[in-house]
Design a protein around this motif. Sequence first.
Motif, PDB file in Angstrom:
ATOM      1  N   ILE A   1     -41.728 -17.019  -6.865  1.00 17.98           N
ATOM      2  CA  ILE A   1     -42.922 -16.159  -6.753  1.00 17.98           C
ATOM      3  C   ILE A   1     -42.486 -14.958  -5.909  1.00 17.98           C
ATOM      4  N   ASP A   2     -43.135 -13.813  -6.072  1.00 17.64           N
ATOM      5  CA  ASP A   2     -42.807 -12.714  -5.163  1.00 17.64           C
ATOM      6  C   ASP A   2     -43.775 -12.731  -3.987  1.00 17.64           C
ATOM      7  N   ILE A   3     -43.306 -12.207  -2.847  1.00 15.21           N
ATOM      8  CA  ILE A   3     -44.110 -12.285  -1.619  1.00 15.21           C
ATOM      9  C   ILE A   3     -44.918 -11.002  -1.473  1.00 15.21           C
ATOM     10  N   SER A   4     -46.055 -10.976  -2.141  1.00 18.72           N
ATOM     11  CA  SER A   4     -46.921  -9.788  -2.056  1.00 18.72           C
ATOM     12  C   SER A   4     -48.060 -10.011  -1.072  1.00 18.72           C
ATOM     13  N   ASP A   5     -48.494 -11.261  -0.921  1.00 16.97           N
ATOM     14  CA  ASP A   5     -49.666 -11.546  -0.072  1.00 16.97           C
ATOM     15  C   ASP A   5     -49.306 -12.233   1.244  1.00 16.97           C
TER      16      ASP A   5
ATOM     17  N   ASP B   1     -49.618 -17.341 -13.228  1.00 18.41           N
ATOM     18  CA  ASP B   1     -48.279 -17.137 -12.666  1.00 18.41           C
ATOM     19  C   ASP B   1     -48.157 -15.662 -12.308  1.00 18.41           C
ATOM     20  N   ASP B   2     -46.943 -15.219 -11.909  1.00 20.22           N
ATOM     21  CA  ASP B   2     -46.786 -13.805 -11.551  1.00 20.22           C
ATOM     22  C   ASP B   2     -46.928 -12.897 -12.766  1.00 20.22           C
ATOM     23  N   ALA B   3     -46.540 -13.417 -13.931  1.00 18.95           N
ATOM     24  CA  ALA B   3     -46.658 -12.632 -15.157  1.00 18.95           C
ATOM     25  C   ALA B   3     -46.962 -13.583 -16.308  1.00 18.95           C
TER      26      ALA B   3
ATOM     27  N   SER C   1     -41.959  -6.143  -9.376  1.00 18.21           N
ATOM     28  CA  SER C   1     -41.720  -7.318  -8.555  1.00 18.21           C
ATOM     29  C   SER C   1     -42.256  -8.590  -9.231  1.00 18.21           C
ATOM     30  N   ASP C   2     -43.384  -8.487  -9.920  1.00 16.75           N
ATOM     31  CA  ASP C   2     -43.945  -9.664 -10.606  1.00 16.75           C
ATOM     32  C   ASP C   2     -43.094 -10.096 -11.798  1.00 16.75           C
ATOM     33  N   ILE C   3     -42.419  -9.151 -12.436  1.00 17.03           N
ATOM     34  CA  ILE C   3     -41.520  -9.516 -13.546  1.00 17.03           C
ATOM     35  C   ILE C   3     -40.271 -10.186 -12.954  1.00 17.03           C
TER      36      ILE C   3
ATOM     37  N   TYR D   1     -40.911 -20.388 -13.435  1.00 15.43           N
ATOM     38  CA  TYR D   1     -42.353 -20.429 -13.209  1.00 15.43           C
ATOM     39  C   TYR D   1     -42.649 -20.886 -11.773  1.00 15.43           C
ATOM     40  N   ARG D   2     -43.932 -20.994 -11.463  1.00 16.41           N
ATOM     41  CA  ARG D   2     -44.302 -21.430 -10.110  1.00 16.41           C
ATOM     42  C   ARG D   2     -44.352 -22.954  -9.985  1.00 16.41           C
ATOM     43  N   ASN D   3     -44.315 -23.659 -11.129  1.00 18.25           N
ATOM     44  CA  ASN D   3     -44.723 -25.065 -11.081  1.00 18.25           C
ATOM     45  C   ASN D   3     -43.607 -26.075 -11.281  1.00 18.25           C
TER      46      ASN D   3
HETATM   47 MG    MG Z   1     -46.714 -11.976  -7.733  1.00 17.52          MG
END
Ligand code: MG
Length: 347
Positions: free
Chosen positions: A235-239, A38-40, A84-86, A158-160
């Motif tokens: 989720i954060d938009i990093s990619d 996950d992000d964290a 951002s991930d937190i 979470y992402r799921n």
């Molecule tokens: Mg992230």
Amino acid sequence: MSDQKTTDISSIGEFGLIERIKETLGDERSGISKGIGDDAAVIDLGEKGSLIMSTDTLIEGIHFDLSYMPLKHLGYKSVVVSLSDIAAMNAVPQYLTVSIGLSSKFTVEAVEEFYRGVELACKNYEVSVVGGDTTASRSGLFINVTAIGISTKDTLTYRNDAKVKDVICVSGDLGGAYMGMHVLEREKKEFQANPDMQPDIEQFSYLVGRQLKPEARTDLIHSLSEIGIVPSSMIDISDGLASELMHLSTQSEKKFKVYEDKIPLAEETRSTCMDFGIDPTTAAMNGGEDYELLFTLGLEDFEKVKNHPDITAIGYVEEGAGPVLITRSGNNVPIKAQGWNHFPDQS
Ligand code: MG
Ligand code: ADP
């Protein structure tokens, strides 16, 4: 010579490599609510809630170019990337460690300038640096920032956990940081060809700001909390949007339907895309580093934020698999993007 089979990292990519690392590490020990994926990470603190922890590394020549990235901005951005991930866990960061590897070209004053940026971010986001590590580097600058927050369990996202009929939302606008990088790269090339030239980036100030001084959307985490909303997935938009849609869709095991004409773009992003001959949808989908949030909300919760100026609905969740883009002409195109590939195929 060993005849053991070897695999090029480029053949499995960054996400494939993380999967292999996860398999090598084996089962997680008890007390971990969320480990790799996950992000964290989320560590169970019992009645005290949960500890949220994330780490990010930035390397000179890979993640930043010091010929146009001022050190103070770099310090600021390094913190933002971790915070951002937190935020992406619907949590608020509190503590940081900042580690640096320095080649001999860096002076004490350069390091201080970097830390002035770190300090500014700490002030703006109300976080404190509680330690770090300092080491020599063979070449260039290496930065690692770990962010830690403490949260109540029932507000973590979470992402799921995206549900059928949820509305897919994004904060802010997308593709700006990517176009900012294009502007800065173009100015760098022109400056190299003609060093007397004055940089002409004023008309691109929004995009350059998105690239050099991004912000983590902890403000949105506070707003959602004030109205009592907990997103079902985030989720954060990093990619880039494509890669993040893929993560939410895969981990939630649902189809994510996104409408091309709903993707939020700033006017300056649109016009600069025209200038560079880049499709704005590609900039939003496959660019990166916007550090906005992508999240899903149940219909009732969406009703409460539908007039929020900084939240845009871009689609909805359906039964099925994979993210799909409904183009302006009405075609359904499966979204395949991988995001940034740090391990490009060299062959
Ligand atoms: Mg992230
Ligand atoms: P993000 O883009 O949100 O920072 P990453 O793609 O870097 O996330 O990482 C995805 C997940 O994989 C995270 O849970 C992260 O902790 C984990 N991860 C990445 N690299 C490693 C590694 N070398 N060892 C263990 N876990 C890793």
